[in-house]
Design a protein around this motif. Structure first.
Motif, PDB file in Angstrom:
ATOM      1  N   MET A   1       0.858  -1.177   0.000  1.00  0.00           N
ATOM      2  CA  MET A   1       0.000   0.000   0.000  1.00  0.00           C
ATOM      3  C   MET A   1       0.896   1.229   0.000  1.00  0.00           C
ATOM      4  O   MET A   1       1.789   1.337   0.829  1.00  0.00           O
ATOM      5  N   SER A  40      -4.055   1.754   5.576  1.00  0.00           N
ATOM      6  CA  SER A  40      -4.117   2.596   4.396  1.00  0.00           C
ATOM      7  C   SER A  40      -4.750   3.924   4.789  1.00  0.00           C
ATOM      8  O   SER A  40      -5.771   3.953   5.477  1.00  0.00           O
ATOM      9  N   VAL A  73      -0.998  -0.323  -5.926  1.00  0.00           N
ATOM     10  CA  VAL A  73      -1.752   0.105  -4.753  1.00  0.00           C
ATOM     11  C   VAL A  73      -2.303  -1.061  -3.942  1.00  0.00           C
ATOM     12  O   VAL A  73      -2.878  -0.841  -2.882  1.00  0.00           O
ATOM     13  N   CYS A  81     -11.496   1.563  -1.450  1.00  0.00           N
ATOM     14  CA  CYS A  81     -11.723   2.674  -2.380  1.00  0.00           C
ATOM     15  C   CYS A  81     -13.175   3.140  -2.339  1.00  0.00           C
ATOM     16  O   CYS A  81     -13.442   4.346  -2.341  1.00  0.00           O
ATOM     17  N   LYS A 126      -9.310   2.573  -7.933  1.00  0.00           N
ATOM     18  CA  LYS A 126      -7.981   2.486  -7.325  1.00  0.00           C
ATOM     19  C   LYS A 126      -7.189   3.785  -7.393  1.00  0.00           C
ATOM     20  O   LYS A 126      -6.234   3.965  -6.636  1.00  0.00           O
ATOM     21  N   LEU A 129      -6.052   5.667  -4.250  1.00  0.00           N
ATOM     22  CA  LEU A 129      -5.019   5.138  -3.363  1.00  0.00           C
ATOM     23  C   LEU A 129      -3.625   5.656  -3.704  1.00  0.00           C
ATOM     24  O   LEU A 129      -2.693   5.483  -2.920  1.00  0.00           O
ATOM     25  N   HIS A 130      -3.475   6.282  -4.851  1.00  0.00           N
ATOM     26  CA  HIS A 130      -2.189   6.891  -5.185  1.00  0.00           C
ATOM     27  C   HIS A 130      -1.991   8.074  -4.239  1.00  0.00           C
ATOM     28  O   HIS A 130      -2.893   8.898  -4.071  1.00  0.00           O
ATOM     29  N   ASN A 159      -1.777  -2.088 -11.902  1.00  0.00           N
ATOM     30  CA  ASN A 159      -2.942  -2.330 -11.057  1.00  0.00           C
ATOM     31  C   ASN A 159      -4.110  -3.057 -11.711  1.00  0.00           C
ATOM     32  O   ASN A 159      -5.096  -3.337 -11.039  1.00  0.00           O
TER      33      ASN A 159
END
Length: 172
Positions: A1, A40, A73, A81, A126, A129-130, A159
Motif C-alpha cells: 500500500m 491505508s 496500490v 476505495c 484504485k 489510493l495513489h 494495477n
C-alpha cells in the motif's frame, strides 16, 4: 500500500488519545501484519468525525503518513476505495472525477490496446489510493499530483487485475 499510517500517527494527527484511535480503527483492516499496525490512509479517512474532516486533521494525517514510492496500490482494495469515495463531500468528489477524466484521457492516448479497458472501472476506483491523488482529493493540495500523460499507462499496467474486472462479459 503506497500511503499508510499507524494508530499512533492517527492519534497525533486527530488530537485524540491512543485508545480512541484504537477504537475507531478496530474495524479497519491493517495493510500488513506486524507491529506497529499500519493502515491505508484512504481506509482511515472515513473514520474521522465531521469536525475533524473540516479541521487540519486531514492535512496532518498526510503529513505524518509514510509514503512508499510505488505505482502498485494493492490487491483486494476495491472496498477500501468505495468506502473512501462514500465519505467525500461534493467538492472532493469533483476533484476525484477530474483525476479520473485526466487518467482516462491519458490512458486513451497512451495505448491502442483494447484489453486494458475491461479494467477501467476498477482502475478508476484504485486511483484514490495513489498518494498524490489521495492528497489532492482529500485536501485540494495538487503539489504531488502525477503527470497523467506519463502516469496513466504505468498505473494501469501495475494495477489491472483480472479478478477485479468490474465489467461482466455475461452482461454484454
Amino acid at each position: 500500500m503506497p500511503i499508510t499510517i499507524t494508530q499512533e500517527g492517527y492519534a497525533r494527527a486527530c488530537g485524540v488519545v491512543r485508545n480512541t484511535a484504537c477504537a475507531r480503527l478496530k474495524n479497519v483492516l491493517p495493510v500488513a501484519s506486524g507491529l506497529p499496525k499500519r493502515y491505508s490512509l484512504a481506509s482511515v479517512l472515513p473514520t474521522l468525525t465531521a469536525r475533524e474532516r473540516t479541521s487540519d486533521a486531514v492535512q496532518r494525517l498526510f503529513d505524518i503518513a509514510d509514503i512508499e514510492d510505488t505505482l502498485f496500490v494493492g490487491d483486494d482494495v476495491l472496498s477500501v476505495c468505495q468506502a473512501f469515495e462514500s465519505c467525500l463531500n461534493e467538492e472532493q468528489r469533483q476533484r476525484l472525477l477530474d483525476c479520473r477524466v485526466n487518467f482516462t484521457a491519458s490512458l486513451y492516448y497512451a495505448t491502442a490496446s483494447s484489453e486494458i479497458w475491461q479494467f477501467i472501472d476498477a482502475l478508476h476506483l484504485k486511483l484514490c489510493l495513489h498518494p498524490g491523488i489521495c492528497r489532492f482529493v482529500a485536501t485540494g493540495d495538487d503539489a504531488d499530483l502525477p503527470d497523467f500523460e506519463h502516469f496513466a499507462f504505468s498505473f494501469a499496467l501495475a494495477n489491472a487485475r483480472h479478478f477485479e474486472s468490474l465489467s461482466s462479459k455475461e452482461a454484454a
